[in-house]
Motif scaffolding. Structure first.
Motif, mmCIF file in Angstrom:
data_model
loop_
_atom_site.group_PDB
_atom_site.id
_atom_site.type_symbol
_atom_site.label_atom_id
_atom_site.label_comp_id
_atom_site.label_asym_id
_atom_site.label_seq_id
_atom_site.Cartn_x
_atom_site.Cartn_y
_atom_site.Cartn_z
ATOM 1 N N ASP A 160 4.642 -28.180 5.026
ATOM 2 C CA ASP A 160 3.851 -27.050 5.448
ATOM 3 C C ASP A 160 4.026 -25.536 4.542
ATOM 4 N N PRO A 161 4.066 -24.983 4.132
ATOM 5 C CA PRO A 161 4.460 -23.517 3.033
ATOM 6 C C PRO A 161 5.646 -23.284 4.729
ATOM 7 N N HIS A 162 6.821 -23.421 3.491
ATOM 8 C CA HIS A 162 8.174 -22.295 4.052
ATOM 9 C C HIS A 162 8.761 -21.752 3.651
ATOM 10 N N TYR A 163 9.722 -21.414 4.353
ATOM 11 C CA TYR A 163 10.432 -20.799 3.353
ATOM 12 C C TYR A 163 12.361 -21.330 3.421
ATOM 13 N N ASP A 164 13.327 -21.298 2.627
ATOM 14 C CA ASP A 164 14.680 -22.281 3.221
ATOM 15 C C ASP A 164 15.041 -20.954 3.308
ATOM 16 N N GLU A 211 5.944 -14.401 -2.566
ATOM 17 C CA GLU A 211 7.414 -13.300 -2.500
ATOM 18 C C GLU A 211 7.269 -13.968 -0.835
ATOM 19 N N PRO A 212 8.536 -13.143 -0.763
ATOM 20 C CA PRO A 212 9.041 -13.397 1.346
ATOM 21 C C PRO A 212 8.408 -12.395 1.958
ATOM 22 N N VAL A 213 7.836 -13.123 2.975
ATOM 23 C CA VAL A 213 8.218 -12.233 4.371
ATOM 24 C C VAL A 213 8.734 -11.738 4.879
ATOM 25 N N PHE A 214 10.737 -12.663 4.415
ATOM 26 C CA PHE A 214 11.393 -12.209 5.261
ATOM 27 C C PHE A 214 12.813 -12.290 4.424
ATOM 28 N N GLU A 215 13.231 -11.426 3.757
ATOM 29 C CA GLU A 215 14.307 -11.475 2.811
ATOM 30 C C GLU A 215 15.116 -11.849 2.857
ATOM 31 N N HIS A 216 16.631 -13.243 2.169
ATOM 32 C CA HIS A 216 17.421 -12.997 2.323
ATOM 33 C C HIS A 216 17.746 -13.444 3.495
ATOM 34 N N PRO A 217 17.300 -14.673 4.289
ATOM 35 C CA PRO A 217 17.242 -15.076 5.843
ATOM 36 C C PRO A 217 18.717 -16.227 5.888
ATOM 37 N N LEU A 218 18.663 -15.145 6.887
ATOM 38 C CA LEU A 218 20.319 -16.528 7.185
ATOM 39 C C LEU A 218 20.412 -17.798 8.096
ATOM 40 N N PRO A 219 20.672 -18.653 8.119
ATOM 41 C CA PRO A 219 20.919 -19.948 8.864
ATOM 42 C C PRO A 219 20.454 -20.144 10.114
ATOM 43 N N SER A 220 20.064 -18.940 10.668
ATOM 44 C CA SER A 220 20.197 -18.157 12.278
ATOM 45 C C SER A 220 18.498 -18.006 11.917
ATOM 46 N N GLN A 221 17.502 -18.085 11.164
ATOM 47 C CA GLN A 221 16.928 -16.722 10.926
ATOM 48 C C GLN A 221 15.851 -17.716 10.324
ATOM 49 N N PRO A 222 15.097 -19.117 10.966
ATOM 50 C CA PRO A 222 14.383 -20.095 10.094
ATOM 51 C C PRO A 222 13.559 -19.520 9.873
ATOM 52 N N THR A 261 10.641 -20.808 11.133
ATOM 53 C CA THR A 261 9.117 -20.983 12.039
ATOM 54 C C THR A 261 9.327 -19.492 13.033
ATOM 55 N N GLY A 262 10.093 -19.056 12.541
ATOM 56 C CA GLY A 262 10.007 -17.024 13.227
ATOM 57 C C GLY A 262 9.108 -16.356 12.216
ATOM 58 N N HIS A 263 8.966 -17.300 11.277
ATOM 59 C CA HIS A 263 8.126 -16.029 10.985
ATOM 60 C C HIS A 263 6.592 -16.974 10.120
ATOM 61 N N ARG A 264 6.138 -17.430 10.741
ATOM 62 C CA ARG A 264 5.085 -18.623 10.980
ATOM 63 C C ARG A 264 3.531 -17.501 10.529
ATOM 64 N N ALA A 265 3.163 -16.556 11.333
ATOM 65 C CA ALA A 265 2.049 -16.358 10.998
ATOM 66 C C ALA A 265 2.477 -15.114 10.098
ATOM 67 N N ALA A 266 3.587 -14.425 9.549
ATOM 68 C CA ALA A 266 3.573 -14.033 8.153
ATOM 69 C C ALA A 266 3.787 -15.233 7.433
ATOM 70 N N ILE A 267 4.192 -16.060 7.422
ATOM 71 C CA ILE A 267 3.941 -16.760 6.149
ATOM 72 C C ILE A 267 2.206 -16.800 5.998
ATOM 73 N N TYR A 314 13.948 -23.153 -9.839
ATOM 74 C CA TYR A 314 15.328 -22.304 -8.984
ATOM 75 C C TYR A 314 14.064 -21.193 -7.986
ATOM 76 N N LEU A 315 14.395 -21.347 -7.114
ATOM 77 C CA LEU A 315 13.971 -20.551 -5.773
ATOM 78 C C LEU A 315 15.146 -19.796 -4.946
ATOM 79 N N PRO A 316 15.100 -17.891 -4.697
ATOM 80 C CA PRO A 316 16.237 -18.211 -4.172
ATOM 81 C C PRO A 316 15.875 -18.152 -2.428
ATOM 82 N N ARG A 317 16.556 -17.744 -1.740
ATOM 83 C CA ARG A 317 16.199 -17.928 0.063
ATOM 84 C C ARG A 317 15.409 -17.178 0.161
ATOM 85 N N GLY A 318 14.738 -17.597 1.586
ATOM 86 C CA GLY A 318 13.154 -16.725 1.824
ATOM 87 C C GLY A 318 11.827 -16.943 0.950
ATOM 88 N N TRP A 319 11.985 -17.508 -0.637
ATOM 89 C CA TRP A 319 10.554 -17.257 -1.206
ATOM 90 C C TRP A 319 9.765 -18.379 -0.380
#
Length: 415
Positions: A143-147, A166-177, A179-185, A207-212
């Motif tokens: 499904d649509p997601h970010y890495d 565009e990101p719904v949560f910028e520069h996510p860390l490994p502890s911020q997958p 799935t915690g922002h599924r509705a916003a995505i 090339y995709l930065p993390r969070g996109w």
């Protein structure tokens, strides 16, 4: 250079304009070659059918769901009764019904990608991995997601449509997958126009930065793409390294006052502690900075493996130490110190000591010189052969090429 294979801009422009900031789409005609040397349909079949790949180096996904392992894994018969190897017939059935095959950690399995990822680590200075995604026609795996890591998508074979938001949560860390922002995505995909909506052809790169936010679907034929994942070191990693050092100061290990009764008193206590920390960091910035740098260097060494040694070749070369040309094992982190009358080589997992007469020689190979016993600086040929033999057996040095005659060169001329 790895970047020259993946982006049609020079390294400085990529660092300044794209790294961690925005996507970059590069078409095949702007790149010097395609990616068939890194992977191919024939290589995928070989990995699945002949290489004994086991979980977790493979997984399957279909329409957003990761499939259970027992539908594509099983034991491999007499002499290989390990139950988590690929069952190629099971896998064929799942693939034919629309499942995406994910070959993970190919930088540990497939020689062209072992070398490519090593180049990527050298170019980017961050840990790198390589996965392959094989998707049957008109299907998608996820499904649509970010890495939570940056990715370079390299289209190897077939075509795949990529939709990027565009990101719904910028520069996510490994502890911020994601799935915690599924509705916003889901809202972003439903309500906002994509930044990129394109079909990647063979030889294209993205090339995709993390969070996109992104999703991808194969077109009318099987799609194979590589995802080169990069796990960036962040400012938080530096902060954690500094805090770890502050733990050596008894002041910061003391208990906070008892009976903090209300929010104002709690805030006052927190403010006092923060002021003390800021003061300590300011006053000891040089020491803490050096310690943090050393910590990050060790962490990088833990997450990026040096070039593998070939045990038989290394021992054979050690037996011919008097005539073997050697160099430092690429990617092996180490420091060289002096302790009394000994030279200390500190490796990630152990420490090796040498007589002080070896100092010049150890520093020369550590700094990149390619040498043999006849031109090892600071030592005669006999002592140099003893040092070479030991460092080959320790996996610190590697023979340059044990299959060809030694061509001697001086450390100053080594390239």
């Amino acid at each position: 250079m790895m970047l020259g294979r993946c982006a049609a801009v020079d390294a400085r422009r990529f660092a300044d304009e794209y790294w961690g900031r925005q996507p970059l789409l590069t078409r095949a005609e702007a790149l010097p070659r395609d990616f068939s040397d890194l992977l191919s349909p024939e290589a995928v079949d070989e990995l699945i059918a002949e290489r004994g790949v086991r979980a977790p180096f493979i997984r399957l996904a279909k329409e957003g769901d990761v499939l259970p392992r027992d539908c594509y894994l099983g034991p491999a018969g007499f002499g290989a009764e390990i139950g988590d190897q690929i069952d190629s017939a099971k896998l064929l059935s799942q693939f034919a019904s629309g499942a995406t095959i994910v070959l993970q950690g190919l930088h540990r399995l497939w020689p062209p990608l072992i070398d490519f990822v090593r180049q990527a680590v050298d170019d980017l200075g961050h840990p790198v991995q390589a996965n392959a995604y094989i998707t049957p026609p008109v299907n998608r795996g996820f499904d649509p997601h970010y890495d939570v890591h940056d990715v370079f998508v390299l289209q190897v074979s077939g075509q795949k449509r990529w939709i990027v938001h565009e990101p719904v949560f910028e520069h996510p860390l490994p502890s911020q997958p994601w799935t915690g922002h599924r509705a916003a995505i889901e809202r972003r995909v439903a309500e906002d126009a994509p930044i990129i909506d394109t079909v990647l052809e063979e030889g294209d790169a993205l090339y995709l930065p993390r969070g996109w936010v992104h999703s991808a679907q194969a077109m009318e034929m099987t799609s194979i793409h590589l995802t080169i994942g990069v796990s960036p070191v962040t400012a938080l990693d530096v902060a954690r390294a500094v805090v770890d050092q502050l733990a050596a100061d008894a002041t910061f290990r003391e208990s906070l006052p008892m009976g903090v009764a209300d929010a104002d008193e709690t805030m006052a206590t927190v403010s006092k502690v923060m002021a003390e920390m800021v003061g300590s960091v300011r006053d000891d910035a040089a020491t803490l900075g050096a310690g943090a740098a050393a910590h990050l260097s060790r962490r990088h060494a833990d997450r990026t493996r040096p070039v593998a040694v070939r045990p038989l070749a290394s021992l054979a070369a050690a037996d011919r130490a008097e005539e073997t040309m050697v160099r430092w094992r690429h990617g092996l982190s180490a420091t060289v110190d002096r302790s009394g009358d000994r030279i200390v080589l500190r490796l990630p997992d152990r420490t090796i000591t040498f007589p002080k007469m070896c100092a010049e020689a150890v520093r020369a190979v550590h700094q990149g010189s390619t040498v043999d016993a006849a031109n090892m600086p600071g030592l005669d040929a006999a002592d140099a052969a003893v040092l070479i033999r030991r460092l080959l057996r320790e996996g610190v040095l590697v023979p340059v090429n044990s299959a060809v005659p030694v061509q001697r060169n001086s450390p100053a001329d080594a390239g």
